[in-house]
Design an enzyme around this catalytic site. Sequence first.
Site, mmCIF file in Angstrom:
data_model
loop_
_atom_site.group_PDB
_atom_site.id
_atom_site.type_symbol
_atom_site.label_atom_id
_atom_site.label_comp_id
_atom_site.label_asym_id
_atom_site.label_seq_id
_atom_site.Cartn_x
_atom_site.Cartn_y
_atom_site.Cartn_z
ATOM 1 N N HIS A 99 8.978 -2.106 -1.989
ATOM 2 C CA HIS A 99 7.964 -1.122 -1.632
ATOM 3 C C HIS A 99 7.351 -1.510 -0.284
ATOM 4 O O HIS A 99 7.603 -2.608 0.238
ATOM 5 C CB HIS A 99 6.886 -1.029 -2.725
ATOM 6 C CG HIS A 99 6.137 -2.312 -2.925
ATOM 7 N ND1 HIS A 99 6.490 -3.232 -3.882
ATOM 8 C CD2 HIS A 99 5.061 -2.827 -2.293
ATOM 9 C CE1 HIS A 99 5.668 -4.257 -3.819
ATOM 10 N NE2 HIS A 99 4.785 -4.044 -2.867
ATOM 11 N N HIS A 127 0.183 4.753 -4.787
ATOM 12 C CA HIS A 127 -0.336 3.729 -3.866
ATOM 13 C C HIS A 127 0.704 3.345 -2.823
ATOM 14 O O HIS A 127 0.525 2.349 -2.121
ATOM 15 C CB HIS A 127 -0.774 2.477 -4.633
ATOM 16 C CG HIS A 127 -2.008 2.667 -5.453
ATOM 17 N ND1 HIS A 127 -3.244 2.929 -4.897
ATOM 18 C CD2 HIS A 127 -2.206 2.639 -6.789
ATOM 19 C CE1 HIS A 127 -4.147 3.048 -5.857
ATOM 20 N NE2 HIS A 127 -3.537 2.883 -7.020
ATOM 21 N N HIS A 151 3.947 -1.409 2.651
ATOM 22 C CA HIS A 151 2.505 -1.347 2.928
ATOM 23 C C HIS A 151 2.277 -1.046 4.409
ATOM 24 O O HIS A 151 2.992 -1.584 5.274
ATOM 25 C CB HIS A 151 1.835 -2.689 2.612
ATOM 26 C CG HIS A 151 1.848 -3.051 1.162
ATOM 27 N ND1 HIS A 151 0.812 -2.753 0.309
ATOM 28 C CD2 HIS A 151 2.775 -3.698 0.413
ATOM 29 C CE1 HIS A 151 1.102 -3.198 -0.898
ATOM 30 N NE2 HIS A 151 2.289 -3.777 -0.869
#
Length: 582
Positions: A119, A75, A121
């Site tokens: 992380h 993801h 996005h």
Amino acid sequence: MLFLQVTVAAEWVYANPGALEADPIAQQNTWDGLCATGREQSPINIVTSAAVPAPLPRIQTFIDANVTFAKNTGHGFQLFETSPLAHNFTSSDDITPVDGTSKGYSEIGANRFNFYQVHWHTPSENTVDGRSFPLEAHFVHQFDDPALVGTYHRLAVIGLLYELGECNPILDNFWNSFPISAGASEVTQDDTDFNEKLSDELAGGYWHWYGSLTTPPCTETVSWNLLKKTATVCQRQIDRLKEALAATQNGIAFNNRVVQPLYSRVVVETDSFMPAPPPAPSAPPTASWYYANEGASEADAAVQEETWGAAAPLCNLGLEQSPIDIVTADVVETQLPVISTHFSATTEYVKNTGHGFQLFETAPQVFTLNEDNTTMAIDGTDKGYSEIGTQRYNFYQVHWHTPSENTIDGKSFALEAHFVHQFADPDLVGGYNRLAVIGLLYELGECNPLLDEFWSTFPVESGVSNYTGDHIELNDVIANELSKGYYHWDGSLTTPPCTETVKWNLLKTPQTVCQRQVDTLKAALAATQKGVSINNRVVQPMNGRIVTSNVASAGAAPSPSAPLTGGGAAAPGDNGDNGDNG
């Protein structure tokens, strides 16, 4: 925000295969549980004109992890495992934790949060005045408490937005090392200094609010801190992440959750930084703490600062301490979730903790009174719970303070009750994390009939006394007051260890108490506290916090078919000796 050990009942998606942007319907249909019912969900749209300027704690990062591998979670791109430990990388199938190591931490005011992972996005999850950004980084942390490791409680995120522009040199250190398919690859170039990278952006201030994980299980009470100053990223770098996302998500080349309603939350923005907290006392901690010097008739701020700080430094260093003075002119009116109580406990005995009167032990299970006047937990029992919106909090105990600890527009009240709860998760039992308090004020007037059912039974000295009276129906006690609204803020325990992130909910409508009833408590306090006949902590600075109140009760969102997040009563695990907290 991704957590690798998430287990969900069904596959969740950002959109249907081949879609070009996040699909709220697809997310609604595949993200269940708290994702669908929570009222503090993330991401959000920050409306800058509605953000409340306030002094906020300075954030400092002390990240010392070496980047040895880059991971495609399926993801998105992520550096480091979601754990406080550093990990050795041998291969994608052989990533092992190294005992006794850490990846550093960040300090938000006086609170330390262990750094776990970062992380990205695309596009950004949070938006500003409706504007989306091409990339957003989430630096994920957890409060420094070993009992929390492996849970989703007391998380904090530092968010960094990227605008399209020049290629980002920090990202180029490892960006091409991320595999296109799910898995991990070695990073051989390691000159990444996240502290240096973030220092400039951190100096520019941030927006703060409480939200949730942005992927299932969507756990709430995450402390969000989104930096106002942006970094740059180039299209080449964006395209690399999009290519990997499309390869692992059935052609879906993005990984943003759609923005969620704010409901009753208020976003605070930095208008200045608070002074750095003083160093912790050099004296060893002591369990002796006092409300005032011997024989005093009112709380003494200097005595509390000296003795409470020695017992628990957070009492002096914390920036979200309780109690507070509610200035009604500064209260933000909004729609707060409905609170309903479902107490089921039967009172077998009453307790003088040495610092006040208390019903029930500070634990989720019911306790019984033995013939030798000792108490014992009954396994498999509970005392009921309260629901705050869709979240369940196990009821632990209720105790009283005189005079009131919280004040309204500087006015103190004769008495205050604290109904103490903890979020319904067995992992939390035995600790002080994720507590919630329902507070009830009493004005001097007629004698309170409910208090008279058990008030004279409390022993004058520390200890317990058998109670043989009628069943005490606590739900009926506050049902009327709950229907008339409450004030809400984030605070702390009002006794050492002064643990923060307590959800405070102070009922607006007081009850009455007579002088005889107040005097009964005062006499007991004087007997156990060397003549000090009060048990109130002095009010604490707001430090940028906002108090909200409900203009009209907002109905709870529909409950999921599965149990509420946290489930039913927490498993046994507390010895019941933590009385008087809150």
